[in-house]
Design a protein around this motif. Structure first.
Motif, PDB file in Angstrom:
ATOM      1  N   TYR B   7       0.835  -1.206   0.000  1.00 33.77           N
ATOM      2  CA  TYR B   7       0.000   0.000   0.000  1.00 33.77           C
ATOM      3  C   TYR B   7       0.867   1.252   0.000  1.00 33.77           C
ATOM      4  O   TYR B   7       2.010   1.237   0.473  1.00 33.77           O
ATOM      5  CB  TYR B   7      -0.894   0.005   1.249  1.00 33.77           C
ATOM      6  CG  TYR B   7      -1.820  -1.171   1.308  1.00 33.77           C
ATOM      7  CD1 TYR B   7      -3.114  -1.085   0.813  1.00 33.77           C
ATOM      8  CD2 TYR B   7      -1.384  -2.380   1.838  1.00 33.77           C
ATOM      9  CE1 TYR B   7      -3.958  -2.181   0.852  1.00 33.77           C
ATOM     10  CE2 TYR B   7      -2.223  -3.489   1.880  1.00 33.77           C
ATOM     11  CZ  TYR B   7      -3.521  -3.380   1.382  1.00 33.77           C
ATOM     12  OH  TYR B   7      -4.344  -4.461   1.415  1.00 33.77           O
ATOM     13  N   THR B   9       1.642   4.620   1.604  1.00 31.70           N
ATOM     14  CA  THR B   9       1.363   5.262   2.898  1.00 31.70           C
ATOM     15  C   THR B   9       1.678   6.760   2.887  1.00 31.70           C
ATOM     16  O   THR B   9       1.361   7.466   3.829  1.00 31.70           O
ATOM     17  CB  THR B   9       2.164   4.593   4.026  1.00 31.70           C
ATOM     18  OG1 THR B   9       3.555   4.690   3.734  1.00 31.70           O
ATOM     19  CG2 THR B   9       1.811   3.131   4.149  1.00 31.70           C
ATOM     20  N   ASN B  22       1.184  14.247  -0.068  1.00 34.66           N
ATOM     21  CA  ASN B  22      -0.117  13.561  -0.058  1.00 34.66           C
ATOM     22  C   ASN B  22      -1.178  14.363  -0.815  1.00 34.66           C
ATOM     23  O   ASN B  22      -2.333  14.468  -0.385  1.00 34.66           O
ATOM     24  CB  ASN B  22      -0.560  13.292   1.378  1.00 34.66           C
ATOM     25  CG  ASN B  22       0.427  12.405   2.117  1.00 34.66           C
ATOM     26  OD1 ASN B  22       1.071  11.542   1.515  1.00 34.66           O
ATOM     27  ND2 ASN B  22       0.588  12.630   3.402  1.00 34.66           N
ATOM     28  N   ARG B 164       9.156  -1.630   4.547  1.00 38.20           N
ATOM     29  CA  ARG B 164       8.682  -0.440   3.823  1.00 38.20           C
ATOM     30  C   ARG B 164       9.753  -0.061   2.802  1.00 38.20           C
ATOM     31  O   ARG B 164      10.920  -0.479   2.911  1.00 38.20           O
ATOM     32  CB  ARG B 164       8.378   0.723   4.770  1.00 38.20           C
ATOM     33  CG  ARG B 164       9.556   1.159   5.579  1.00 38.20           C
ATOM     34  CD  ARG B 164       9.225   2.313   6.496  1.00 38.20           C
ATOM     35  NE  ARG B 164      10.446   2.750   7.153  1.00 38.20           N
ATOM     36  CZ  ARG B 164      10.592   3.895   7.792  1.00 38.20           C
ATOM     37  NH1 ARG B 164       9.574   4.734   7.882  1.00 38.20           N
ATOM     38  NH2 ARG B 164      11.744   4.211   8.352  1.00 38.20           N
ATOM     39  N   GLU B 187       1.466  -2.132   5.376  1.00 37.08           N
ATOM     40  CA  GLU B 187       0.429  -1.618   6.276  1.00 37.08           C
ATOM     41  C   GLU B 187      -0.762  -1.117   5.451  1.00 37.08           C
ATOM     42  O   GLU B 187      -0.622  -0.198   4.644  1.00 37.08           O
ATOM     43  CB  GLU B 187       1.004  -0.462   7.089  1.00 37.08           C
ATOM     44  CG  GLU B 187       0.047   0.149   8.085  1.00 37.08           C
ATOM     45  CD  GLU B 187       0.656   1.389   8.738  1.00 37.08           C
ATOM     46  OE1 GLU B 187      -0.114   2.248   9.177  1.00 37.08           O
ATOM     47  OE2 GLU B 187       1.890   1.486   8.772  1.00 37.08           O
ATOM     48  N   THR B 189      -3.692   0.772   3.770  1.00 33.87           N
ATOM     49  CA  THR B 189      -4.198   2.147   3.705  1.00 33.87           C
ATOM     50  C   THR B 189      -5.304   2.171   2.653  1.00 33.87           C
ATOM     51  O   THR B 189      -5.625   1.144   2.053  1.00 33.87           O
ATOM     52  CB  THR B 189      -3.099   3.143   3.286  1.00 33.87           C
ATOM     53  OG1 THR B 189      -2.785   2.932   1.898  1.00 33.87           O
ATOM     54  CG2 THR B 189      -1.840   2.998   4.119  1.00 33.87           C
ATOM     55  N   ALA B 190      -5.836   3.338   2.400  1.00 31.44           N
ATOM     56  CA  ALA B 190      -6.897   3.460   1.401  1.00 31.44           C
ATOM     57  C   ALA B 190      -6.359   3.375  -0.022  1.00 31.44           C
ATOM     58  O   ALA B 190      -7.126   3.322  -0.979  1.00 31.44           O
ATOM     59  CB  ALA B 190      -7.624   4.794   1.601  1.00 31.44           C
ATOM     60  N   GLN B 191      -5.007   3.405  -0.161  1.00 35.80           N
ATOM     61  CA  GLN B 191      -4.418   3.400  -1.498  1.00 35.80           C
ATOM     62  C   GLN B 191      -3.542   2.158  -1.717  1.00 35.80           C
ATOM     63  O   GLN B 191      -2.369   2.150  -1.328  1.00 35.80           O
ATOM     64  CB  GLN B 191      -3.547   4.643  -1.697  1.00 35.80           C
ATOM     65  CG  GLN B 191      -4.334   5.909  -1.990  1.00 35.80           C
ATOM     66  CD  GLN B 191      -3.399   7.031  -2.390  1.00 35.80           C
ATOM     67  OE1 GLN B 191      -2.511   7.401  -1.627  1.00 35.80           O
ATOM     68  NE2 GLN B 191      -3.581   7.565  -3.571  1.00 35.80           N
TER      69      GLN B 191
END
Lengths: 84, 205
Positions: B7, B9, B22, B164, B187, B189-191
């Motif tokens: 994902y 982050t 972001n 990561r 981790e 996430t929405a993406q």
């Protein structure tokens, strides 16, 4: 020695250092001093050649010559032939 | 090869003298400013107190700044040094610095420039700054290859000790530059880490 300090700052691109902040006897390569590294040492050799036409032929002399601005100045005075 | 096992982050885009994190504009400069002046102003804005920055070439400064913004406020102590990797790419490799170095060779070859005549040095500068010791790879390609980037990063996170990875595009040639850097991990996430999501962020500017 002020001129030499300015040349060191320009040659090594030490943008957050001023000539006034460098002590004459301040170690150039320790963390307590200017904290220079091995690439900086090569640039100082280039500086001596470019500005003072001095070549260091014996690498073992390096640590003694580049101990401080004062030792550099003394080496230049003793070995300078033609100033650019 | 894309999967949703990895994902995105966080992301940072620096282009046209603007810095976006972001997707939100953090800071911008006069677009007529010289690249070096912009990079120095960005350093003053986002970091400072790191004199080594001034010795870097433009490529390393740009990548270093992107990482600086991307990792701000992130607790690196939660990861072992070997658990963060880097995966970057660009079009011009280190040509911008190669040309400058070649100019010095005609008189006195510059040791300080020579050490930047490889594109992967930017990853070394980022690693030194943040204490990363994970796997790193640098690709050179004509354009940002989101398919490769997403697939390779997903593979790294699935098959190596990495937890990561900083990945993306860091390009500099003369006054032309752009970077899109992403922090990716397992981790959720929405993406999800997909080529489509990377391209969507890359094309914000």
């Amino acid at each position: 020695m002020t001129d030499l300090k300015a040349q060191i700052i320009e040659q090594l691109n030490l943008q957050e250092v001023t000539p006034e902040s460098i002590g004459d006897d301040q170690p150039l390569f320790s963390k307590e001093g200017l904290g220079l590294d091995s690439i900086d040492a090569l640039e100082l050799i280039v500086l001596l050649k470019q500005h003072y036409n001095i070549s260091i032929t014996n690498p073992e002399e390096g640590p003694k010559i580049f101990q401080s601005v004062r030792t550099m100045a003394e080496y230049i005075t003793a070995n300078q032939t033609v100033k650019a | 090869m894309n999967s949703e096992l990895a994902y995105i982050t966080g992301s940072v885009v620096i282009a046209e003298h603007q810095v976006l994190k972001n997707g939100e504009l953090l800071w911008e400069q006069d677009r007529n400013a010289d690249l070096n002046a912009f990079l120095r102003a960005a350093y003053d804005q986002f970091s400072g107190h790191y004199p080594k920055f001034h010795k870097m070439d433009a490529l390393s400064k740009l990548g270093w700044l992107a990482a600086e913004v991307l990792l701000k406020d992130i607790d690196n102590s939660a990861f072992q040094p070997e658990e963060t990797g880097l995966l970057l790419s660009n079009r011009s490799s280190s040509l911008d610095t190669d040309v400058k170095y070649f100019e010095t060779v005609k008189e006195f070859a510059s040791p300080a420039l020579f050490v930047y005549t490889l594109p992967n040095i930017v990853m070394g500068e980022i690693s030194i700054r943040h204490g990363f010791k994970g796997e790193n790879t640098f690709f050179v390609s004509e354009r940002f290859d989101a398919e490769l980037m997403s697939a390779y990063a997903t593979q790294l996170l699935a098959t190596t000790p990495l937890k990561r990875c900083l990945c993306g595009w860091v390009e500099v040639m003369d006054q032309q530059y752009e970077t899109a850097m992403f922090l990716v991990s397992n981790e959720p996430t929405a993406q999800p880490l997909t080529a489509g999501n990377l391209n969507a962020i890359y094309q914000i500017k």
